[in-house]
Design a protein around this motif. Structure first.
Motif, PDB file in Angstrom:
ATOM      1  N   PHE A 213      14.389   5.380  44.086  1.00 12.22           N
ATOM      2  CA  PHE A 213      14.990   4.233  43.399  1.00 12.22           C
ATOM      3  C   PHE A 213      16.003   3.542  44.307  1.00 12.22           C
ATOM      4  O   PHE A 213      16.005   2.319  44.459  1.00 12.22           O
ATOM      5  CB  PHE A 213      15.663   4.746  42.124  1.00 12.22           C
ATOM      6  CG  PHE A 213      16.169   3.663  41.212  1.00 12.22           C
ATOM      7  CD1 PHE A 213      15.383   3.193  40.187  1.00 12.22           C
ATOM      8  CD2 PHE A 213      17.430   3.130  41.387  1.00 12.22           C
ATOM      9  CE1 PHE A 213      15.841   2.201  39.338  1.00 12.22           C
ATOM     10  CE2 PHE A 213      17.905   2.139  40.548  1.00 12.22           C
ATOM     11  CZ  PHE A 213      17.105   1.679  39.522  1.00 12.22           C
ATOM     12  N   ILE A 216      14.346   1.618  47.222  1.00  5.52           N
ATOM     13  CA  ILE A 216      13.745   0.343  46.807  1.00  5.52           C
ATOM     14  C   ILE A 216      14.827  -0.701  46.566  1.00  5.52           C
ATOM     15  O   ILE A 216      14.780  -1.812  47.095  1.00  5.52           O
ATOM     16  CB  ILE A 216      12.910   0.535  45.525  1.00  5.52           C
ATOM     17  CG1 ILE A 216      11.675   1.386  45.808  1.00  5.52           C
ATOM     18  CG2 ILE A 216      12.486  -0.810  44.950  1.00  5.52           C
ATOM     19  CD1 ILE A 216      10.882   1.728  44.575  1.00  5.52           C
ATOM     20  N   TYR A 217      15.841  -0.335  45.772  1.00  4.24           N
ATOM     21  CA  TYR A 217      16.768  -1.379  45.332  1.00  4.24           C
ATOM     22  C   TYR A 217      17.816  -1.720  46.384  1.00  4.24           C
ATOM     23  O   TYR A 217      18.280  -2.865  46.435  1.00  4.24           O
ATOM     24  CB  TYR A 217      17.391  -1.009  43.983  1.00  4.24           C
ATOM     25  CG  TYR A 217      16.381  -1.199  42.885  1.00  4.24           C
ATOM     26  CD1 TYR A 217      16.021  -2.463  42.464  1.00  4.24           C
ATOM     27  CD2 TYR A 217      15.727  -0.122  42.310  1.00  4.24           C
ATOM     28  CE1 TYR A 217      15.054  -2.665  41.497  1.00  4.24           C
ATOM     29  CE2 TYR A 217      14.767  -0.298  41.333  1.00  4.24           C
ATOM     30  CZ  TYR A 217      14.431  -1.577  40.935  1.00  4.24           C
ATOM     31  OH  TYR A 217      13.465  -1.771  39.978  1.00  4.24           O
ATOM     32  N   LEU A 220      15.729  -4.047  48.557  1.00  4.55           N
ATOM     33  CA  LEU A 220      15.542  -5.362  47.936  1.00  4.55           C
ATOM     34  C   LEU A 220      16.837  -6.154  47.940  1.00  4.55           C
ATOM     35  O   LEU A 220      16.845  -7.354  48.239  1.00  4.55           O
ATOM     36  CB  LEU A 220      15.073  -5.188  46.494  1.00  4.55           C
ATOM     37  CG  LEU A 220      13.583  -5.067  46.234  1.00  4.55           C
ATOM     38  CD1 LEU A 220      13.324  -4.899  44.750  1.00  4.55           C
ATOM     39  CD2 LEU A 220      12.861  -6.312  46.737  1.00  4.55           C
TER      40      LEU A 220
ATOM     41  N   PHE B  93       5.462 -12.804  39.380  1.00  5.70           N
ATOM     42  CA  PHE B  93       5.920 -12.137  40.609  1.00  5.70           C
ATOM     43  C   PHE B  93       5.507 -12.949  41.837  1.00  5.70           C
ATOM     44  O   PHE B  93       6.312 -13.207  42.730  1.00  5.70           O
ATOM     45  CB  PHE B  93       5.302 -10.732  40.642  1.00  5.70           C
ATOM     46  CG  PHE B  93       5.808  -9.866  41.758  1.00  5.70           C
ATOM     47  CD1 PHE B  93       7.131  -9.441  41.786  1.00  5.70           C
ATOM     48  CD2 PHE B  93       4.950  -9.449  42.765  1.00  5.70           C
ATOM     49  CE1 PHE B  93       7.591  -8.631  42.801  1.00  5.70           C
ATOM     50  CE2 PHE B  93       5.404  -8.633  43.786  1.00  5.70           C
ATOM     51  CZ  PHE B  93       6.727  -8.225  43.804  1.00  5.70           C
ATOM     52  N   THR B 156      13.301  -6.123  30.528  1.00  6.39           N
ATOM     53  CA  THR B 156      13.758  -6.752  31.769  1.00  6.39           C
ATOM     54  C   THR B 156      13.320  -8.218  31.809  1.00  6.39           C
ATOM     55  O   THR B 156      14.053  -9.064  32.307  1.00  6.39           O
ATOM     56  CB  THR B 156      13.218  -6.057  33.032  1.00  6.39           C
ATOM     57  OG1 THR B 156      11.807  -6.025  32.961  1.00  6.39           O
ATOM     58  CG2 THR B 156      13.750  -4.675  33.203  1.00  6.39           C
ATOM     59  N   ILE B 182      11.521 -10.897  41.193  1.00 11.53           N
ATOM     60  CA  ILE B 182      11.001  -9.942  42.180  1.00 11.53           C
ATOM     61  C   ILE B 182      11.503  -8.540  41.860  1.00 11.53           C
ATOM     62  O   ILE B 182      10.737  -7.571  41.854  1.00 11.53           O
ATOM     63  CB  ILE B 182      11.419 -10.360  43.602  1.00 11.53           C
ATOM     64  CG1 ILE B 182      10.673 -11.632  44.003  1.00 11.53           C
ATOM     65  CG2 ILE B 182      11.115  -9.249  44.589  1.00 11.53           C
ATOM     66  CD1 ILE B 182      11.145 -12.228  45.294  1.00 11.53           C
ATOM     67  N   ILE B 183      12.807  -8.437  41.547  1.00 13.10           N
ATOM     68  CA  ILE B 183      13.360  -7.114  41.236  1.00 13.10           C
ATOM     69  C   ILE B 183      12.692  -6.538  39.982  1.00 13.10           C
ATOM     70  O   ILE B 183      12.381  -5.347  39.925  1.00 13.10           O
ATOM     71  CB  ILE B 183      14.887  -7.209  41.072  1.00 13.10           C
ATOM     72  CG1 ILE B 183      15.527  -7.570  42.421  1.00 13.10           C
ATOM     73  CG2 ILE B 183      15.466  -5.904  40.557  1.00 13.10           C
ATOM     74  CD1 ILE B 183      17.019  -7.738  42.380  1.00 13.10           C
ATOM     75  N   SER B 184      12.430  -7.386  38.975  1.00 13.15           N
ATOM     76  CA  SER B 184      11.800  -6.885  37.748  1.00 13.15           C
ATOM     77  C   SER B 184      10.341  -6.518  37.974  1.00 13.15           C
ATOM     78  O   SER B 184       9.826  -5.609  37.333  1.00 13.15           O
ATOM     79  CB  SER B 184      11.866  -7.945  36.642  1.00 13.15           C
ATOM     80  OG  SER B 184      13.164  -8.412  36.465  1.00 13.15           O
ATOM     81  N   GLY B 185       9.669  -7.246  38.868  1.00 12.16           N
ATOM     82  CA  GLY B 185       8.245  -7.007  39.096  1.00 12.16           C
ATOM     83  C   GLY B 185       7.937  -5.633  39.655  1.00 12.16           C
ATOM     84  O   GLY B 185       6.814  -5.151  39.522  1.00 12.16           O
ATOM     85  N   ILE B 186       8.963  -4.982  40.271  1.00 14.37           N
ATOM     86  CA  ILE B 186       8.769  -3.643  40.835  1.00 14.37           C
ATOM     87  C   ILE B 186       8.311  -2.652  39.759  1.00 14.37           C
ATOM     88  O   ILE B 186       7.641  -1.674  40.044  1.00 14.37           O
ATOM     89  CB  ILE B 186      10.084  -3.163  41.480  1.00 14.37           C
ATOM     90  CG1 ILE B 186      10.544  -4.139  42.559  1.00 14.37           C
ATOM     91  CG2 ILE B 186       9.957  -1.775  42.065  1.00 14.37           C
ATOM     92  CD1 ILE B 186       9.643  -4.216  43.739  1.00 14.37           C
ATOM     93  N   ASN B 187       8.680  -2.937  38.486  1.00 11.29           N
ATOM     94  CA  ASN B 187       8.307  -2.039  37.389  1.00 11.29           C
ATOM     95  C   ASN B 187       6.822  -2.001  37.106  1.00 11.29           C
ATOM     96  O   ASN B 187       6.328  -1.048  36.538  1.00 11.29           O
ATOM     97  CB  ASN B 187       8.998  -2.508  36.102  1.00 11.29           C
ATOM     98  CG  ASN B 187      10.351  -1.884  35.945  1.00 11.29           C
ATOM     99  OD1 ASN B 187      10.545  -0.752  36.352  1.00 11.29           O
ATOM    100  ND2 ASN B 187      11.261  -2.615  35.368  1.00 11.29           N
TER     101      ASN B 187
END
Lengths: 231, 267
Positions: A213, A216-217, A220, B93, B156, B182-187
């Protein structure tokens, strides 16, 4: 410094972090407020659940991380409000430093703040909930560090966004809470294992999830942050 | 019979989707004197026809399932709804990444449309799944990894749409919502893979490969109907978003000039 020469990334991160920590230390307002807020949250859990020490001790990991998460919203919101007040963010952007250094310094600063807060909460938890730390300080420190890093990286990006938006106090938790549920879950489970002992050797897999986690973050945030604060 | 129906439904769906996109976006953009309405009406007609056919097939034509009986028939709407939600969110995304590379109001408008339509289909699918869960699992909601991951992802995207409402500057809104998208699309891969990583209550993905051959055609027809509906919703929402953006971006020049910006005018 000679004009036209830019500072290296690690050095600018260090300078910015030192600046933030100095401001923090001189006012100490944020730290004080955070400590009392988190303490109140821990106390409230024991009132909400009732004076059942066994139950409180079993859920202590979850309560610790919820208290840290709630406190982190205050800490993250404040970390960019400082830059907003006298338009110092514009000054930082004009400085010959990389915008990604701003992300790293803010995220590291928030992590440090949350780790310090978590370390302060442990004795309170021992007193209030009657928990014992079964596995010693090192696994606890690793859990605390990984969990706080997981809150700080997306939290820093989102607080930079929310601090400029309308209704920023609503927006930050709305964006941040759903995103960090996996990290919160892993950190709470790992803390419970650290507190109660880990006979099945599960701690490593939760560390793996937290590290993934974070990877990744932080990546990003590092890549996307310059776009967030550009004008 | 199966092959013919499959060919007919696939062709009808693809032609109407392609025609709709071409006529709705290329040929008759917002504000042009040409009318895109016939294309949108034709797509609506195709969607209704395929939905009627698919509903008949799903409810009557296909056999009942061995263990669940008739209850299983909800997959003909639940599964396509979830596919379309994923498709729309993948589109969101893609648009978010594209916007950061090349800023364009069209990309931004499409990202906004895709997020909202994806949220709509995802919520619809989640509600349908809960309705199915009560007779099958005995509960509406179980904290199963697939259900939990999907619910988290939808929340999200609620945050994403809220962000779009809370930022007034259109350019900042576009950049920030791209970052959040983009950050939400990681899910998304986590949700898709959750049924394989954590084997629990929810069965593996229902795809033409995993369902019985008798049920494949009805599933496909319903999926094509959902695809037309998805594109139709996207087109409508995209045109609204684009028109809103044009109004927003054009607005400042229509306002009286700010005297502070031009000191010579200050008397």
């Amino acid at each position: 410094m000679r004009p036209g020469r830019s500072i290296s990334l690690p050095r600018s991160v260090g300078v910015l972090l030192a600046k933030d920590l100095l401001i923090e230390w001189r006012t100490r307002a944020r730290l004080n407020a955070l400590v009392f807020f988190a303490l109140a949250t821990l106390l409230l859990f024991s009132f909400a659940v009732g004076p059942d020490t066994k139950l409180l001790a079993r859920n202590a990991g979850g309560y610790l991380w919820l208290a840290l998460l709630f406190a982190s919203v205050l800490a993250l919101g404040e970390s960019f409000r400082v830059e907003q007040e006298n338009l110092t963010l514009d000054g930082l952007r004009l400085a010959p430093a990389d915008a990604r250094a701003i992300f790293l310094s803010k995220a590291v600063g928030n992590t440090l703040l949350l780790v310090a807060l978590g370390a302060l909460l442990i004795p309170v938890m021992v007193a209030l909930y009657g928990v014992q730390v079964a596995m010693g300080p090192l696994p606890f420190a690793i859990t605390l560090l990984l969990g706080c890093m997981a809150i700080s990286a997306p939290g820093t990006v989102y607080s930079a966004i929310a601090s400029n938006a309308r209704a920023r106090d609503v927006l930050l938790p709305l964006l941040l809470f759903p995103l960090i549920i996996p990290a919160l879950l892993a950190a709470a489970k790992a803390t419970a294992l650290v507190l109660q002992g880990d006979p099945m050797e599960q701690l490593g897999s939760w560390y793996g999830l937290l590290s993934g986690f974070n990877l990744i973050y932080w990546g990003l945030g590092f890549a996307l942050f310059p776009r967030v604060i550009e004008d | 019979m199966n092959t013919v129906l499959q060919l007919v439904s696939t062709t009808a769906a693809l032609v109407s989707v392609a025609l709709g996109i071409y006529l709705g976006v290329k040929w008759a953009p917002v504000g042009s004197r040409f009318n895109a309405r016939p294309a949108l009406y034709a797509m609506t007609g195709a969607a209704v026809a395929l939905l009627a056919l698919g509903s008949w097939m799903g409810l009557v034509w296909t056999p009942p399932e061995r263990e669940m009986g008739h209850v299983y028939r909800i997959i003909y709407v639940h599964v396509p709804a979830m596919w379309m939600a994923m498709l729309a969110l993948v589109l969101n995304f893609g648009c978010c990444i594209a916007y950061l590379f090349k800023a364009s109001w069209k990309t931004d408008a499409l990202a906004e449309a895709a997020a909202e339509v994806g949220l709509l289909f995802g919520t619809y699918g989640l509600v349908l799944g809960s309705i199915w869960g009560k007779p099958t699992w005995g509960v509406y909601w179980d904290w199963d990894p697939r259900l939990t991951a999907m619910a988290i992802m939808l929340v999200t995207y609620v945050g994403y749409t809220a962000l779009r409402r809370f930022v007034e500057d259109p350019e900042k809104r576009a950049v920030w919502s791209s970052v959040v998208g983009i950050i939400s699309g990681i899910n998304m891969p986590i949700v898709w893979k959750s049924v394989q990583w954590w084997r629990s209550l929810h069965q593996v993905q229902s795809t033409p490969k995993t369902v019985d051959p008798d049920m494949v055609l009805a599933l496909r027809v319903n999926a094509w109907a959902s695809l037309i509906l998805l594109v139709l919703f996207l087109l409508h929402r995209y045109r609204i978003a684009l028109a809103t953006r044009e109004a927003e971006v054009a607005l400042p020049s229509a306002l009286p000039t700010d005297t502070r910006a031009n000191p010579s005018e200050v008397v």
